[in-house]
Write a protein that holds these residues in place. Structure first.
Motif, PDB file in Angstrom:
ATOM      1  N   PRO A   3       0.820  -1.223   0.000  1.00 15.69           N
ATOM      2  CA  PRO A   3       0.000   0.000   0.000  1.00 15.69           C
ATOM      3  C   PRO A   3       0.851   1.269   0.000  1.00 15.69           C
ATOM      4  O   PRO A   3       0.518   2.240  -0.688  1.00 15.69           O
ATOM      5  CB  PRO A   3      -0.828  -0.130   1.284  1.00 15.69           C
ATOM      6  CG  PRO A   3      -0.953  -1.599   1.491  1.00 15.69           C
ATOM      7  CD  PRO A   3       0.380  -2.157   1.051  1.00 15.69           C
ATOM      8  N   GLU A   4       1.954   1.273   0.738  1.00 18.82           N
ATOM      9  CA  GLU A   4       2.810   2.468   0.768  1.00 18.82           C
ATOM     10  C   GLU A   4       3.452   2.709  -0.593  1.00 18.82           C
ATOM     11  O   GLU A   4       3.537   3.847  -1.060  1.00 18.82           O
ATOM     12  CB  GLU A   4       3.884   2.345   1.847  1.00 18.82           C
ATOM     13  CG  GLU A   4       4.806   3.536   1.932  1.00 18.82           C
ATOM     14  CD  GLU A   4       4.115   4.874   2.199  1.00 18.82           C
ATOM     15  OE1 GLU A   4       4.688   5.919   1.836  1.00 18.82           O
ATOM     16  OE2 GLU A   4       2.991   4.899   2.750  1.00 18.82           O
ATOM     17  N   ARG A   7       0.868   4.151  -2.879  1.00 20.01           N
ATOM     18  CA  ARG A   7       0.584   5.554  -2.526  1.00 20.01           C
ATOM     19  C   ARG A   7       1.651   6.493  -3.097  1.00 20.01           C
ATOM     20  O   ARG A   7       1.329   7.533  -3.666  1.00 20.01           O
ATOM     21  CB  ARG A   7       0.480   5.722  -1.012  1.00 20.01           C
ATOM     22  CG  ARG A   7      -0.876   5.324  -0.460  1.00 20.01           C
ATOM     23  CD  ARG A   7      -1.046   5.715   0.997  1.00 20.01           C
ATOM     24  NE  ARG A   7      -0.392   4.807   1.929  1.00 20.01           N
ATOM     25  CZ  ARG A   7      -0.893   3.644   2.315  1.00 20.01           C
ATOM     26  NH1 ARG A   7      -2.058   3.230   1.869  1.00 20.01           N
ATOM     27  NH2 ARG A   7      -0.236   2.885   3.165  1.00 20.01           N
ATOM     28  N   TYR A  10       1.232   6.863  -6.819  1.00 21.50           N
ATOM     29  CA  TYR A  10       0.106   7.738  -7.186  1.00 21.50           C
ATOM     30  C   TYR A  10       0.367   9.192  -6.789  1.00 21.50           C
ATOM     31  O   TYR A  10      -0.157  10.109  -7.442  1.00 21.50           O
ATOM     32  CB  TYR A  10      -1.215   7.200  -6.638  1.00 21.50           C
ATOM     33  CG  TYR A  10      -1.812   6.231  -7.628  1.00 21.50           C
ATOM     34  CD1 TYR A  10      -2.842   6.606  -8.469  1.00 21.50           C
ATOM     35  CD2 TYR A  10      -1.288   4.951  -7.777  1.00 21.50           C
ATOM     36  CE1 TYR A  10      -3.356   5.735  -9.416  1.00 21.50           C
ATOM     37  CE2 TYR A  10      -1.780   4.073  -8.709  1.00 21.50           C
ATOM     38  CZ  TYR A  10      -2.818   4.476  -9.537  1.00 21.50           C
ATOM     39  OH  TYR A  10      -3.315   3.614 -10.490  1.00 21.50           O
ATOM     40  N   GLU A  11       1.165   9.431  -5.781  1.00 21.35           N
ATOM     41  CA  GLU A  11       1.587  10.804  -5.478  1.00 21.35           C
ATOM     42  C   GLU A  11       2.450  11.324  -6.631  1.00 21.35           C
ATOM     43  O   GLU A  11       2.311  12.470  -7.053  1.00 21.35           O
ATOM     44  CB  GLU A  11       2.359  10.857  -4.159  1.00 21.35           C
ATOM     45  CG  GLU A  11       1.484  10.670  -2.943  1.00 21.35           C
ATOM     46  CD  GLU A  11       2.281  10.488  -1.655  1.00 21.35           C
ATOM     47  OE1 GLU A  11       3.518  10.695  -1.657  1.00 21.35           O
ATOM     48  OE2 GLU A  11       1.657  10.124  -0.648  1.00 21.35           O
ATOM     49  N   VAL A  93      -7.095   9.961  -5.062  1.00 17.87           N
ATOM     50  CA  VAL A  93      -6.171   9.955  -3.917  1.00 17.87           C
ATOM     51  C   VAL A  93      -6.841   9.331  -2.695  1.00 17.87           C
ATOM     52  O   VAL A  93      -6.219   8.544  -1.967  1.00 17.87           O
ATOM     53  CB  VAL A  93      -5.661  11.387  -3.626  1.00 17.87           C
ATOM     54  CG1 VAL A  93      -4.963  11.477  -2.287  1.00 17.87           C
ATOM     55  CG2 VAL A  93      -4.737  11.848  -4.746  1.00 17.87           C
ATOM     56  N   SER A  94      -8.088   9.646  -2.459  1.00 19.85           N
ATOM     57  CA  SER A  94      -8.812   9.047  -1.322  1.00 19.85           C
ATOM     58  C   SER A  94      -8.896   7.535  -1.466  1.00 19.85           C
ATOM     59  O   SER A  94      -8.701   6.795  -0.492  1.00 19.85           O
ATOM     60  CB  SER A  94     -10.217   9.625  -1.207  1.00 19.85           C
ATOM     61  OG  SER A  94     -10.164  10.971  -0.844  1.00 19.85           O
ATOM     62  N   VAL A  96      -6.809   5.576  -3.139  1.00 28.46           N
ATOM     63  CA  VAL A  96      -5.468   5.017  -2.972  1.00 28.46           C
ATOM     64  C   VAL A  96      -5.059   5.006  -1.499  1.00 28.46           C
ATOM     65  O   VAL A  96      -4.504   4.023  -1.006  1.00 28.46           O
ATOM     66  CB  VAL A  96      -4.446   5.779  -3.839  1.00 28.46           C
ATOM     67  CG1 VAL A  96      -3.021   5.350  -3.537  1.00 28.46           C
ATOM     68  CG2 VAL A  96      -4.758   5.586  -5.318  1.00 28.46           C
ATOM     69  N   ARG A  97      -5.347   6.079  -0.791  1.00 29.11           N
ATOM     70  CA  ARG A  97      -4.960   6.154   0.627  1.00 29.11           C
ATOM     71  C   ARG A  97      -5.677   5.125   1.485  1.00 29.11           C
ATOM     72  O   ARG A  97      -5.184   4.762   2.548  1.00 29.11           O
ATOM     73  CB  ARG A  97      -5.231   7.559   1.164  1.00 29.11           C
ATOM     74  CG  ARG A  97      -4.230   8.562   0.659  1.00 29.11           C
ATOM     75  CD  ARG A  97      -4.445   9.924   1.257  1.00 29.11           C
ATOM     76  NE  ARG A  97      -3.451  10.846   0.744  1.00 29.11           N
ATOM     77  CZ  ARG A  97      -3.629  12.146   0.666  1.00 29.11           C
ATOM     78  NH1 ARG A  97      -4.753  12.698   1.086  1.00 29.11           N
ATOM     79  NH2 ARG A  97      -2.673  12.910   0.186  1.00 29.11           N
TER      80      ARG A  97
END
Length: 169
Positions: A3-4, A7, A10-11, A93-94, A96-97
């Motif tokens: 997951p990190e 993230r 995607y950032e 973003v929501s 993905v987070r």
């Protein structure tokens, strides 16, 4: 893929998209929509394709398979595309987070626009979205140069370097 890691990827993707949009903002509306004979006719159509692909993939990630991409002609200028993309970016973003490892490992089933039904782990499709955007941002860079505009750096390493400098500040 963790997951990190997804993230951060995607950032990077959002960072690179914003930089490409910022570089394209130097164009006149006529230059923005000028047919250039690329994969997608114009800078607008190429950027709108990146946005549309991100939109359709987020729909797929959430269990829906839309039958088409958004119409690019609804964006007559960079501001209209930027406004729509900015609103969408918050949704992406929501999503993905909120991902867990089990979310990334789950098998995603979806229908494509041209090639039928597929299934693969979610993380693979998510990597594809970022790779797809990178490919088309490279095309935007070429189109901007052809129009006499100054492109910007969107390479992943520049993103890492910028983050490193910001972390030290």
């Amino acid at each position: 893929m963790s997951p990190e890691e997804i993230r951060v990827l995607y950032e990077y993707n959002a960072w690179a998209n914003r930089r490409s949009m910022s570089a394209a903002a130097a164009l006149t509306p006529e230059e923005f929509t000028k047919p250039m004979g690329s994969s997608f006719s114009s800078v607008r159509d190429t950027l709108a394709h990146i946005f549309g692909a991100e939109w359709i993939w987020l729909e797929r990630f959430q269990g829906r398979s839309p039958s088409g991409l958004p119409d690019t002609t609804q964006y007559p200028d960079i501001a209209s595309l930027g406004e729509r993309w900015g609103e969408f970016e918050h949704r992406l973003v929501s999503f993905v987070r909120g991902l867990t490892q089990s979310d990334l490992d789950r098998v995603l089933e979806y229908k494509t626009l041209k090639f039928g039904a597929y299934s693969n782990p979610l993380w693979q499709s998510m990597q594809h979205v970022v790779n797809h955007g990178t490919y088309h941002r490279g095309q935007v860079t070429s189109l901007l140069r052809q129009l006499g505009a100054q492109p910007t750096l969107t390479d992943l390493m520049h993103f890492y370097r910028e983050r490193s400098v910001a972390a030290k500040a």
